[in-house]
Write a protein that holds these residues in place. Structure first.
Motif, short mmCIF file in Angstrom:
data_model
loop_
_atom_site.label_atom_id
_atom_site.label_comp_id
_atom_site.label_asym_id
_atom_site.label_seq_id
_atom_site.Cartn_x
_atom_site.Cartn_y
_atom_site.Cartn_z
N ALA A 136 -6.44 0.47 -7.26
CA ALA A 136 -5.11 0.12 -6.77
C ALA A 136 -4.57 -1.11 -7.46
O ALA A 136 -5.32 -2.01 -7.85
CB ALA A 136 -5.16 -0.11 -5.26
N THR A 137 -3.26 -1.16 -7.62
CA THR A 137 -2.64 -2.37 -8.14
C THR A 137 -2.73 -3.46 -7.07
O THR A 137 -2.76 -3.15 -5.87
CB THR A 137 -1.16 -2.11 -8.47
N PRO A 138 -2.82 -4.74 -7.46
CA PRO A 138 -3.03 -5.82 -6.49
C PRO A 138 -2.03 -5.83 -5.34
O PRO A 138 -2.40 -6.07 -4.19
CB PRO A 138 -2.92 -7.08 -7.35
N GLU A 139 -0.77 -5.55 -5.63
CA GLU A 139 0.25 -5.62 -4.59
C GLU A 139 0.16 -4.46 -3.59
O GLU A 139 0.77 -4.50 -2.52
CB GLU A 139 1.65 -5.66 -5.19
N LYS A 140 -0.61 -3.41 -3.92
CA LYS A 140 -0.76 -2.27 -3.01
C LYS A 140 -2.20 -2.11 -2.52
O LYS A 140 -2.51 -1.16 -1.81
CB LYS A 140 -0.33 -0.97 -3.70
N GLN A 141 -3.07 -3.04 -2.87
CA GLN A 141 -4.49 -2.88 -2.58
C GLN A 141 -4.77 -2.74 -1.09
O GLN A 141 -5.53 -1.88 -0.66
CB GLN A 141 -5.26 -4.09 -3.14
N GLY A 142 -4.12 -3.58 -0.27
CA GLY A 142 -4.35 -3.52 1.17
C GLY A 142 -3.95 -2.19 1.75
O GLY A 142 -4.67 -1.60 2.57
#
Length: 404
Positions: A136-142
């Motif tokens: 996942a990209t960092p901004e969508k990881q959660g």
């Protein structure tokens, strides 16, 4: 054996995972982990048919969970050493073999051996979760981790009612055959669609194992989050051990009614994307407190709803408690997966093992407290566990749960 067996390539860069691939990983987690729980609700049916005495039947659950624990320690850490998709597919094949062995078992020994194999194979779910974090990209990881974890929780929650329904309609052996078929379909889908990830490597297998629990020593946030989630998981297991007993004794529900209650309670898993959204916006600390405090409040209100004879209220509290556990889990994994991209497999293995070993005591506490004082005693025990976790968070966290 050196890590030269693995490709020396660097970890695959984050990609913008499609909704279909995220859903596939969530479904895979649920289908895999459900195999830990199918037999638990069928012990009274399986035991007599394969000649297993009541005293030995309890080993069905124990040995399956033991196999899972072994897999957590021996297999999950090598996600930092070998190509991840290959590990996941191998674990699925092992689970298929275990389920097939259970279905074909003619006696207690073969059944229990197959149960251990099934438990070991089920750790594939714990390789998928950090893999989703990697991809996942960092901004969508959660949000990605939250969605995948919701699949895992749905698998846990739905396994028992599904097993009861299938056993009643097609028999318990066919239940495990159908599970093996479902696992095969998931394996083919993952082979076709799941991205590959080859870790950096650079370590011996023995060194990887040795460094797994060193992650607890090295990272304070891993120790704290493992403690919080161990408490949450213990309370979760306590609730789902004692709540069915309360439904039968206090509300006089049938096993079918208990299954419907579990289906409704699984709605708490829907909070996972919300928890992930909060984590992506660096709101991990307030989200953590909401989860911890929500668990305590949920148990206190659950005690009141049962005393008041409100089945609807009790069902709502089941959703609240499950949602609280999920909120804490997602925020915790967002934090620990941000520590060291090259050690996520080991960090996750250490975290989940602590959570699993301590959390498993919740089932024992649920049985003992219900026997001693009915649902009220179990609810107070659950509220006490939640209070300990919340107090520990307020006193000792000191910024550890703040997203960087």
């Amino acid at each position: 054996m050196t890590s030269s067996l693995a490709s020396p390539a660097s970890p695959a860069p984050a990609v913008d995972l499609s909704s279909a691939k995220i859903l596939l990983m969530a479904v895979a987690c649920g289908v895999i982990v459900a195999n830990l729980y199918y037999a638990q609700t069928l012990i009274d049916v399986i035991g007599p048919e394969i000649g297993m005495s009541a005293s030995v039947a309890g080993l069905i659950t124990t040995l399956t969970q033991l196999g899972y624990g072994l897999g957590l320690f021996l297999i999950v850490p090598i996600a930092d050493l070998f190509e991840n998709r290959r590990i996941i597919l191998g674990s699925i094949l092992l689970t298929i073999a275990g389920c097939t062995g259970i279905a074909l078992s003619a006696g207690p020994t073969s059944f229990l051996i197959a149960s251990i194999v099934t438990g070991i194979g089920a750790i594939g779910a714990q390789v998928i979760v950090p893999l989703a974090s990697h991809l996942a990209t960092p901004e969508k990881q959660g949000r990605v981790v939250g969605t995948v974890m919701s699949g895992l929780l749905f698998g846990i929650m739905l396994a028992r009612p599904i097993a009861s329904f299938l056993a009643g309609s097609v028999g318990w052996r066919a239940t495990f055959i159908l599970s093996a078929v479902a696992m095969g379909i998931v394996a083919v889908a993952l082979l076709a669609a799941c991205p590959r990830r080859t870790p950096k490597g650079g370590m011996h297998y023995g060194a990887v194992l040795a460094s797994t629990f060193a992650q607890l020593v090295q990272h304070r946030v891993v120790r704290l989050r493992a403690f919080y989630q161990a408490m949450m998981f213990a309370a979760f297991n306590l609730f789902w051990t004692a709540a069915p007993l309360a439904l039968i004794h206090d509300f006089h529900l049938s096993h079918t009614g208990v299954g419907a209650f579990a289906l409704a309670g699984a709605g708490g898993a829907l909070i996972a994307p919300v928890a992930g959204w909060l984590a992506d916006r660096k709101l991990t600390r307030p989200a953590s407190l909401i989860g911890l405090a929500g668990l305590t409040i949920g148990f206190l209100l659950a005690d009141w709803t049962v005393a008041a004879g409100s089945l609807i209220g009790f069902t709502i509290m089941a959703v609240l408690i499950d949602a609280a556990v999920q909120m804490s889990q997602i925020t915790g994994q967002k934090l620990i997966f941000s520590l060291d991209p090259h050690a996520r497999g080991r960090i996750n293995a250490a975290y989940v093992t602590v959570m699993f070993v301590i959390g498993a005591l919740g089932s024992v506490i649920g049985s003992v407290t219900f026997e001693a004082g009915g649902w009220s005693a179990s609810a107070m025990a659950g509220a006490a566990i939640g209070s300990v976790a919340t107090l520990g968070f307020l006193l000792f966290d000191r910024g550890a749960s703040v997203a960087r």
